[in-house]
Design a protein around this motif. Structure first.
Motif, PDB file in Angstrom:
ATOM      1  N   PRO A  42      30.804  43.109  38.161  1.00  0.00           N
ATOM      2  CA  PRO A  42      31.868  42.502  37.364  1.00  0.00           C
ATOM      3  C   PRO A  42      31.430  41.137  36.848  1.00  0.00           C
ATOM      4  O   PRO A  42      30.603  40.464  37.463  1.00  0.00           O
ATOM      5  CB  PRO A  42      33.020  42.367  38.357  1.00  0.00           C
ATOM      6  CG  PRO A  42      32.348  42.256  39.683  1.00  0.00           C
ATOM      7  CD  PRO A  42      31.095  43.086  39.580  1.00  0.00           C
ATOM      8  N   THR A  43      31.968  40.756  35.710  1.00  0.00           N
ATOM      9  CA  THR A  43      31.703  39.416  35.210  1.00  0.00           C
ATOM     10  C   THR A  43      32.556  38.448  36.018  1.00  0.00           C
ATOM     11  O   THR A  43      33.544  38.842  36.647  1.00  0.00           O
ATOM     12  CB  THR A  43      32.075  39.307  33.724  1.00  0.00           C
ATOM     13  OG1 THR A  43      33.466  39.578  33.588  1.00  0.00           O
ATOM     14  CG2 THR A  43      31.265  40.280  32.887  1.00  0.00           C
ATOM     15  N   ALA A  44      32.199  37.207  35.995  1.00  0.00           N
ATOM     16  CA  ALA A  44      32.944  36.205  36.758  1.00  0.00           C
ATOM     17  C   ALA A  44      34.402  36.171  36.315  1.00  0.00           C
ATOM     18  O   ALA A  44      35.299  36.015  37.127  1.00  0.00           O
ATOM     19  CB  ALA A  44      32.315  34.833  36.594  1.00  0.00           C
ATOM     20  N   THR A  45      34.658  36.357  35.024  1.00  0.00           N
ATOM     21  CA  THR A  45      36.039  36.310  34.547  1.00  0.00           C
ATOM     22  C   THR A  45      36.857  37.485  35.060  1.00  0.00           C
ATOM     23  O   THR A  45      38.038  37.350  35.315  1.00  0.00           O
ATOM     24  CB  THR A  45      36.084  36.290  33.000  1.00  0.00           C
ATOM     25  OG1 THR A  45      35.365  37.419  32.517  1.00  0.00           O
ATOM     26  CG2 THR A  45      35.504  35.021  32.454  1.00  0.00           C
ATOM     27  N   VAL A  46      36.228  38.665  35.239  1.00  0.00           N
ATOM     28  CA  VAL A  46      36.942  39.819  35.786  1.00  0.00           C
ATOM     29  C   VAL A  46      37.348  39.552  37.222  1.00  0.00           C
ATOM     30  O   VAL A  46      38.478  39.807  37.633  1.00  0.00           O
ATOM     31  CB  VAL A  46      36.088  41.111  35.685  1.00  0.00           C
ATOM     32  CG1 VAL A  46      36.737  42.246  36.456  1.00  0.00           C
ATOM     33  CG2 VAL A  46      35.881  41.497  34.239  1.00  0.00           C
ATOM     34  N   VAL A  47      36.431  39.008  38.010  1.00  0.00           N
ATOM     35  CA  VAL A  47      36.724  38.697  39.408  1.00  0.00           C
ATOM     36  C   VAL A  47      37.807  37.631  39.480  1.00  0.00           C
ATOM     37  O   VAL A  47      38.766  37.738  40.241  1.00  0.00           O
ATOM     38  CB  VAL A  47      35.446  38.247  40.156  1.00  0.00           C
ATOM     39  CG1 VAL A  47      35.781  37.777  41.564  1.00  0.00           C
ATOM     40  CG2 VAL A  47      34.434  39.376  40.192  1.00  0.00           C
ATOM     41  N   GLN A  48      37.691  36.577  38.659  1.00  0.00           N
ATOM     42  CA  GLN A  48      38.691  35.513  38.667  1.00  0.00           C
ATOM     43  C   GLN A  48      40.054  36.043  38.240  1.00  0.00           C
ATOM     44  O   GLN A  48      41.061  35.714  38.832  1.00  0.00           O
ATOM     45  CB  GLN A  48      38.261  34.371  37.747  1.00  0.00           C
ATOM     46  CG  GLN A  48      37.076  33.605  38.276  1.00  0.00           C
ATOM     47  CD  GLN A  48      36.473  32.680  37.239  1.00  0.00           C
ATOM     48  OE1 GLN A  48      36.825  32.723  36.068  1.00  0.00           O
ATOM     49  NE2 GLN A  48      35.552  31.840  37.671  1.00  0.00           N
TER      50      GLN A  48
END
Length: 131
Positions: A42-48
């Protein structure tokens, strides 16, 4: 963490286990041994976003408005969201189980796809009443 790239269902110990597109699983989750091709980093934005997503507020009183979070993408939006259920990508028992939980419009769509695809008699003649 790994992110599911498309929705799918497997049978484990005689029961269906569903994974939804966008769902996050731990790196050590057993599904990654058999279905790793359906997951990605996942991209960092998806996790966030997953960590910050507000929870739907349920109420106990009928008629009280609730705060709902609308989906950001649908299969019809063309935004690369989850694909509609394709019976050709699933076993007959998985398709039947899916159809038992689907609404009438979805049943019609999936059964038409089945009839125009594999046309399995076990699916087309299945008792779809909810057990």
């Amino acid at each position: 963490m790994k992110r599911c790239t498309e929705s799918f269902t497997i049978w484990r110990d005689g029961a269906p286990v569903a994974f939804v597109a966008g769902q996050l699983v731990d790196d050590k989750h057993p599904i990654l041994k058999t279905h790793k091709h359906l997951f990605e980093e996942p991209t960092a934005t998806v996790v966030q976003a997953a960590q910050l997503k507000p929870v739907e507020q349920a109420t106990a009183e009928p008629g009280t408005p609730r705060s709902l979070t609308p989906p950001t993408q649908t299969a019809d939006s063309g935004g690369g969201g989850p694909k509609p259920f394709d019976p050709g990508e699933h076993t007959a028992p998985e398709v039947i189980e899916y159809l038992k939980g689907a609404d009438e419009d979805e049943r019609v769509r999936v059964l038409a796809a089945e009839e125009n695809g594999q046309a399995r008699k076990t699916v087309l003649s299945a008792d779809l009443t909810k057990a």
